[in-house]
Design a protein around this motif. Structure first.
Motif, PDB file in Angstrom:
ATOM      1  N   LYS A  15       0.825  -1.207   0.000  1.00  0.00           N
ATOM      2  CA  LYS A  15       0.000   0.000   0.000  1.00  0.00           C
ATOM      3  C   LYS A  15       0.861   1.259   0.000  1.00  0.00           C
ATOM      4  O   LYS A  15       0.491   2.281  -0.575  1.00  0.00           O
ATOM      5  N   THR A  16       2.027   1.164   0.656  1.00  0.00           N
ATOM      6  CA  THR A  16       2.851   2.345   0.837  1.00  0.00           C
ATOM      7  C   THR A  16       3.205   3.011  -0.486  1.00  0.00           C
ATOM      8  O   THR A  16       3.203   4.241  -0.594  1.00  0.00           O
ATOM      9  N   VAL A  17       3.497   2.200  -1.463  1.00  0.00           N
ATOM     10  CA  VAL A  17       3.944   2.768  -2.734  1.00  0.00           C
ATOM     11  C   VAL A  17       2.801   3.557  -3.401  1.00  0.00           C
ATOM     12  O   VAL A  17       3.039   4.548  -4.090  1.00  0.00           O
ATOM     13  N   THR A  55      -3.431   8.916   6.064  1.00  0.00           N
ATOM     14  CA  THR A  55      -3.221   8.196   7.328  1.00  0.00           C
ATOM     15  C   THR A  55      -2.934   6.745   7.019  1.00  0.00           C
ATOM     16  O   THR A  55      -3.675   6.100   6.282  1.00  0.00           O
ATOM     17  N   ASP A  56      -1.859   6.254   7.632  1.00  0.00           N
ATOM     18  CA  ASP A  56      -1.513   4.851   7.438  1.00  0.00           C
ATOM     19  C   ASP A  56      -2.070   4.056   8.611  1.00  0.00           C
ATOM     20  O   ASP A  56      -2.158   4.550   9.717  1.00  0.00           O
ATOM     21  N   GLU A  57      -2.430   2.822   8.345  1.00  0.00           N
ATOM     22  CA  GLU A  57      -2.969   1.940   9.377  1.00  0.00           C
ATOM     23  C   GLU A  57      -4.114   2.613  10.116  1.00  0.00           C
ATOM     24  O   GLU A  57      -4.129   2.751  11.329  1.00  0.00           O
ATOM     25  N   GLN A  58      -5.087   2.981   9.328  1.00  0.00           N
ATOM     26  CA  GLN A  58      -6.233   3.731   9.834  1.00  0.00           C
ATOM     27  C   GLN A  58      -6.891   3.085  11.047  1.00  0.00           C
ATOM     28  O   GLN A  58      -7.341   3.764  11.953  1.00  0.00           O
ATOM     29  N   VAL A 117       2.689  -2.977  13.449  1.00  0.00           N
ATOM     30  CA  VAL A 117       2.264  -2.408  12.174  1.00  0.00           C
ATOM     31  C   VAL A 117       3.418  -1.893  11.334  1.00  0.00           C
ATOM     32  O   VAL A 117       4.331  -1.238  11.823  1.00  0.00           O
ATOM     33  N   GLY A 118       3.347  -2.231  10.079  1.00  0.00           N
ATOM     34  CA  GLY A 118       4.173  -1.567   9.095  1.00  0.00           C
ATOM     35  C   GLY A 118       5.642  -1.915   9.015  1.00  0.00           C
ATOM     36  O   GLY A 118       6.233  -1.791   7.960  1.00  0.00           O
ATOM     37  N   VAL A 119       6.245  -2.381  10.109  1.00  0.00           N
ATOM     38  CA  VAL A 119       7.690  -2.559  10.091  1.00  0.00           C
ATOM     39  C   VAL A 119       8.124  -3.537   8.989  1.00  0.00           C
ATOM     40  O   VAL A 119       7.513  -4.565   8.786  1.00  0.00           O
TER      41      VAL A 119
HETATM   42 MG    MG Z   1       1.923  -0.472   5.614  1.00  0.00          MG
END
Ligand code: MG
Ligand code: ADP
Length: 714
Positions: free
Chosen positions: A295-297, A393-396, A567-569
């Motif tokens: 999703k980040t990209v 917002t990431d990881e809503q 999350v996210g790492v």
């Molecule tokens: Mg992510």
């Protein structure tokens, strides 16, 4: 009427300063908040059994007649025992109360009482002996039946069930004349719903099971209705606001700079974003996709689109670790294109913050920061952008609806993109994100491998250590996640109805805390001693950063942590995830944790360590072992634990602090019909009264649900 509700709880008889403080710990300040503190369960005192037929080890109701005068004896200093005998047709029981001398005068020889408690048996000689210690007791009168259902409330220190029930009955009588209902009459009648006062009375003091069901239905409808109103109002506001159209969306350099080619799903989403952002209608889009789908990209592409139009973008992440990582990744990608990326978190030194503020608000485009990444510090600090266009917002799911509302309010004229890795079942997504357009990434980048998952018990500890050695010997890296005692939330008010009936909460194995566990591991793997480090939420930001950095660089081989890495790492070389006391985690959370590995070329594993024996716990871990699809796991999670838990998964505190979604009664799976009709009713109402001007009380409850100041939703 409305005054009576918004009055402080201390207005009620029996609630003084001390009691009020206890209520406040449960988040109850007003009479209305008290009324909305629903029971988490009900005791059924309606099924009267005889002593002989009383079930073993379970509470039950009995009708017993007092056979002997109650007597008080001193057992030792400061401890007294009130004792008497009472009988029914099947036998006689000894009834005891510790330190409750005042009860002596409430029991009368020859009178009958309804007792509720656990019956214990002793077989002394030929006669069976029964005892009941400290049972609840009420005088029994054939002509005046007692209620069958007794509410059991979530409590806090300094409040007993009895006191809570007393407070509640005072609150109910104060509002008995309630003619004002939050729900418009026509909707209530169309939907065949009970009045609010009926519902409140029967949720707390149900006449019988059918009344309770009617009450619940009304209150559940209310929850959905209010939530739908809130999201619909937000959506309408977005449509009427005007954003900057970012029409420069040539992404060919961007694509060329990526070390991989985008998946079809990513391309599709980026196209949607391009279209949204080229319009003056603010984008309101959510990207939902399983952990690791990339999703980040897509967010990066959106940020670049803003920058190409000379505008600024903001990215908000739920943790500092994630914010730092995003900032680093974006810098790496965008610095060569001449764009400036800044990181702004609570830990950023004041002087640097000041510089960032200035560079963000600079009227001079050549001095300006183009992209800023941070935590919710971005919301609270005096951040003003000179040329704002986009907020992400990431990881809503880590943020609440309240924060989303606040963000939408603060940035009404900006394009908004939210990302969530929590796979949300469709019905729930409709409810929670009704104001957003949905983009799904349903395709994983090529070459992803399945993370083999094992569930093991303590007896496999030695083998697990050998396995760790092997993985590290082959160049891999390991995460170990422990539930942290010091970070564990204790929120008695959040126990769900279903939980009461789950016997598992009782005897759980001791928890592994990150710090002590690290020591154990260093002793067990002495040759790796210096490459084992721990990370927890209580550490200084700089320390955390340093450790994450050394883990990413491969200097640290084993990272022991709390769920801060949830999350996210992204450390692709890590290939073994071990979760201690795995039964303590929600399924979606375990899925998130598992998603930290299997990101690179290495064969990856997830080991869930748990000795929990409970049926539900075993079933949940089994789900993790056999299921790899985040959506299915989320559905299972809901089915096994109920939505209350779902939202609390790993983020209870965050969600609560931000005043997030709290469906108290509603079950998003079982009640989806009610949800649909509530959403329809909300839409219809808003058509005739878009700002709820004719429904001020309803409006207030909507505002409260979204935890926003009065006026935000106008
Ligand atoms: Mg992510
Ligand atoms: P999430 O959706 O969970 O936020 P990320 O955006 O962090 O996932 O991506 C996970 C990993 O996948 C990152 O290392 C990222 O570089 C990589 N990645 C993303 N898209 C692709 C792709 N199309 N091909 C290969 N790898 C990709």
């Amino acid at each position: 009427m409305s005054d009576a509700l918004t009055a402080s709880a201390t207005a009620l008889p029996g609630i003084g300063k001390v009691r009020a403080a206890a209520y406040a710990r449960l988040g109850i300040h007003t009479v209305e908040q008290l009324l909305y503190h629903f029971p988490r369960a009900y005791e059924n005192r309606g099924n009267i059994v005889t002593l002989a037929a009383a079930p073993e080890g379970e509470r039950c109701a009995l009708l017993l007649t007092v056979a002997t005068e109650p007597r008080i004896s001193l057992i030792r200093r400061g401890m007294s025992l009130l004792k008497f005998r009472a009988y029914d047709d099947s036998g006689t029981a000894e009834i005891t109360y510790f330190n409750q001398d005042y009860l002596k005068n409430t029991f009368h020889l020859g009178a009958t009482y309804r007792f509720y408690g656990k019956v214990e048996r002793f077989s002394g000689g030929r006669v069976k002996q029964f005892t009941l210690s400290s049972p609840a007791a009420e005088p029994w009168d054939e002509d005046k039946p007692l209620p069958a259902l007794y509410p059991v409330y979530p409590l806090t220190e300094g409040l007993s069930q009895k006191q809570m029930a007393q407070g509640m009955s005072a609150a109910l009588s104060l509002t008995a004349e309630n003619r004002g209902d939050t729900l418009p009459d026509d909707i209530r009648r169309d939907m065949e719903l009970a009045t609010l006062s009926y519902a409140l009375r029967n949720i707390h003091a149900p006449e019988d099971l059918p009344s309770l069901a009617i009450a619940k239905r009304r209150l559940i409808f209310d929850e959905f209705f209010r939530f739908s109103l809130g999201t619909a109002i937000m959506a309408r506001q977005a449509r009427t606001a005007c954003a900057v159209a970012c029409t420069q969306n040539d992404l060919s350099d961007f694509r060329a700079a990526l070390p991989y080619s985008l998946t079809g799903a990513q391309n599709r989403v980026i196209e949607q974003i391009c279209r949204d952002m080229a319009s003056t209608t603010p984008m309101r889009r959510i990207i939902v996709g399983d952990v690791g789908c990339g999703k980040t990209v897509c967010a990066a592409a959106a940020m670049l689109i803003a920058a190409q139009s000379g505008r600024q973008a903001m990215l908000m992440a739920p943790t500092e670790i994630l914010a730092r990582q995003h900032a680093a990744d974006l810098s790496e990608l965008f610095a060569p294109m001449g764009l400036r990326v800044a990181l702004l978190i609570g830990a950023t030194p004041a002087a640097q913050k000041k510089m960032i503020y200035e560079a963000l608000s600079s009227p001079d485009p050549t001095r300006r920061i183009d992209m800023v990444v941070g935590t919710h510090a971005l919301l609270t600090e005096g951040v003003t952008l000179a040329a704002p266009a986009l907020v992400i917002t990431d990881e809503q799911h880590r943020f609440g609806a309240g924060q989303r509302a606040a963000l939408a309010e603060k940035n009404r004229d900006m394009h908004m993109l939210v990302m969530s890795a929590t796979p949300i079942p469709r019905t729930m997504a409709l409810m929670l994100y009704g104001d957003l357009d949905l983009s799904r990434i349903d395709e994983m980048p090529p070459g992803r491998q399945r993370v083999d998952t094992f569930v093991i018990g303590e007896s496999y500890r030695a083998r697990l250590q050998a396995f760790i050695r092997k993985q590290i010997g082959e160049g891999g890296q390991v995460y170990v996640v422990c539930p942290a005692i010091e970070e564990r939330e204790c929120e008695p008010d959040e126990v769900t109805l279903d939980e009461l009936f789950s016997p598992e909460s009782a005897s759980r194995p001791p928890l592994k805390a990150a710090v002590t566990y690290t020591e154990e591991l260093r002793d067990a793997l002495p040759e790796l001693r210096d490459t084992i480090a721990y990370l927890h939420g209580g550490m200084k930001s700089r320390e955390k950063d340093d450790i994450m950095h050394r883990f990413a660089a491969g200097q640290i081989k084993i990272l022991v942590s709390t769920t801060v890495i949830e999350v996210g790492v992204n450390v692709p070389n890590a290939n073994l995830m071990i979760v201690e006391n795995a039964d303590r985690f929600g399924l979606s959370q375990l899925h998130q944790l598992r998603g930290r590995v299997g990101r690179g070329k290495r064969k990856s594993y997830c080991v869930l360590v748990s000795d929990a024996q409970g049926e539900t716990a075993r079933a949940r871990l089994e789900t993790m072992r056999t299921t790899y699809d985040g959506y299915r796991i989320a559905e299972e999670d809901l089915a096994l634990r109920g939505p209350g838990d779902f939202f609390r998964v790993g983020s209870g505190v965050a969600i609560r602090q931000s005043g997030g979604i709290r469906f108290r009664l509603a079950d998003l799976c079982d009640d989806s019909d009610l949800m649909t009709s509530a959403a329809t009713a909300a839409r219809t109402l808003l058509e005739s009264d878009p700002e709820l001007r004719d429904h001020p009380r309803l409006r207030r409850t909507v505002e409260e649900l979204f935890c926003v100041d009065s006026g935000t939703l106008s």
